[in-house]
Design an enzyme around this catalytic site. Sequence first.
Site, PDB file in Angstrom:
ATOM      1  CB  THR B  50      -0.868  -0.060   1.125  1.00 35.22           C
ATOM      2  OG1 THR B  50      -1.798   1.080   1.120  1.00 35.22           O
ATOM      3  CG2 THR B  50      -0.497  -0.039   2.615  1.00 35.22           C
ATOM      4  CD  GLU B  51      -1.258   3.942  -3.025  1.00 36.97           C
ATOM      5  OE1 GLU B  51      -1.163   2.685  -2.724  1.00 36.97           O
ATOM      6  OE2 GLU B  51      -2.163   4.328  -3.626  1.00 36.97           O
ATOM      7  CG  ASN B  52      -0.753   4.002   3.485  1.00 37.35           C
ATOM      8  OD1 ASN B  52      -1.002   3.152   2.569  1.00 37.35           O
ATOM      9  ND2 ASN B  52      -1.188   3.890   4.730  1.00 37.35           N
ATOM     10  CB  SER B  92       6.035   3.866  -0.671  1.00 36.99           C
ATOM     11  OG  SER B  92       4.996   3.311  -0.831  1.00 36.99           O
TER      12      SER B  92
END
Lengths: 237, 216
Positions: B50-52, B92
Amino acid sequence: MINKVVVTAAEAVADIFDGAKIMIGGFGEAGSPIELIHALIDQGAKNLTVISNNTGNGHVGLAALIENLQVKKMICSFPRTAQSVVFPELYAKGMIELELVPQGTLAERIRAGGAGIPAFYTPTTIGTPLAEGKEIRHIDGKSYVLEYALKADFALIKCKTADRYGNLLYNKTARNFGPIMCMAAKTSIVQTSSLVEPGEIDPENVVTPGIFVKRVVKISNPLSENQLLRENRRYPW
Amino acid sequence: MVNIKGWSNDEIARKIAIDIPDGSYVNLGIGLPELVAANIPEGKEIIFHTENGLLGVGPPPPPGQEDDELINAGKKPVTAIPGACFFHHADSFAMIRGGHIDYCVLGAFQVSESGDLANWSTGELNAIPAVGGAMDLVAGVPNIFIIMQHITKTGQPKIVRQCTYPLTGRQVVKTIYTNLAVIDVTPHGLEVREIHSGMDRETLQNLTEASLSFRS
């Protein structure tokens, strides 16, 4: 002796000036330095440019700073979320500017700013409206768009553990923009839940090296933005 | 208007989950794409990004055990699997832009016959633009899968000759999974790989603005 610890949030943000560029950590609720933002609302600096992924929720934290009309411009990737009400209203009235930046480009512009790289080429936005008017370069048969680094006068960051040198550990996905914003700001101000003696953080595990941090303030039990939203709270209280 | 329900969202997600190879690193977009995680076949090990800032996203926590600081890109509470790791945003997106994430599943407003994707803005004048990580994902992830309904709620085709909404990326989509068909984007246009049993070729083509070819 090096001691970056300041006692209160008010003291930590006292020298933020009108027109300052401020990076504010957090991805939604996770990592939002609510106490530092509220101290900045009390302090009252105006015409701020704020660099943050979102625009805050409800009427607390970043949303309250915007609602208090202290922010002239937002640089962010996702200005509207389910619970953001303040920014959309001011934006519709033309009372706040927006620079929309894809999330990864935002992160890399911040990283570059902290790393002494003035600009870079990225494939992100090629062929889209967000690349319009930007310099395009063709490298090895692919197109890339030129993006400039972002720097700031101040960063407001939340972490979990810090020492007086400014070495930091974060909590889970609350890390998000913290490490790179600390690098890209002249004065990075960090609120930490726990303050430990130098050496207590294993040097192998330090996430943000203290050199990137100017001030540390201990906020033992930081407010939960979600909790404040559930209670429909507003700042100033 | 033809009223064909076709596959359920879970059935579409299941098809995608079957097509993602064991051992892949996968990013799931917000909404419908999140269904893919729960549909991964037994015995397949997939690492969700997840990009966070989390690699190794686990299932949602039981009620009462949510952690405000453990969330996904949709800002929903998640868990971290044993062996997960956290990292900052620049790392990320290095995973994304640098081509390290193998597959990404996204929703769409429109997909064109050449694989252009529009999924971030409907271009309405007074709407507040918001883009998030979508443009980075399509620029960096080699396999972009789209999960969506075949037509809009008002019956308009979503698979079009040219997108009329602002693009997220050009020629980026690999396969489109809808409630009616699975369609590959190939150098010679859109090729239907699978069609819902309640659908015939002509009806599917009538619900699709771009021209389709059929793998026999």
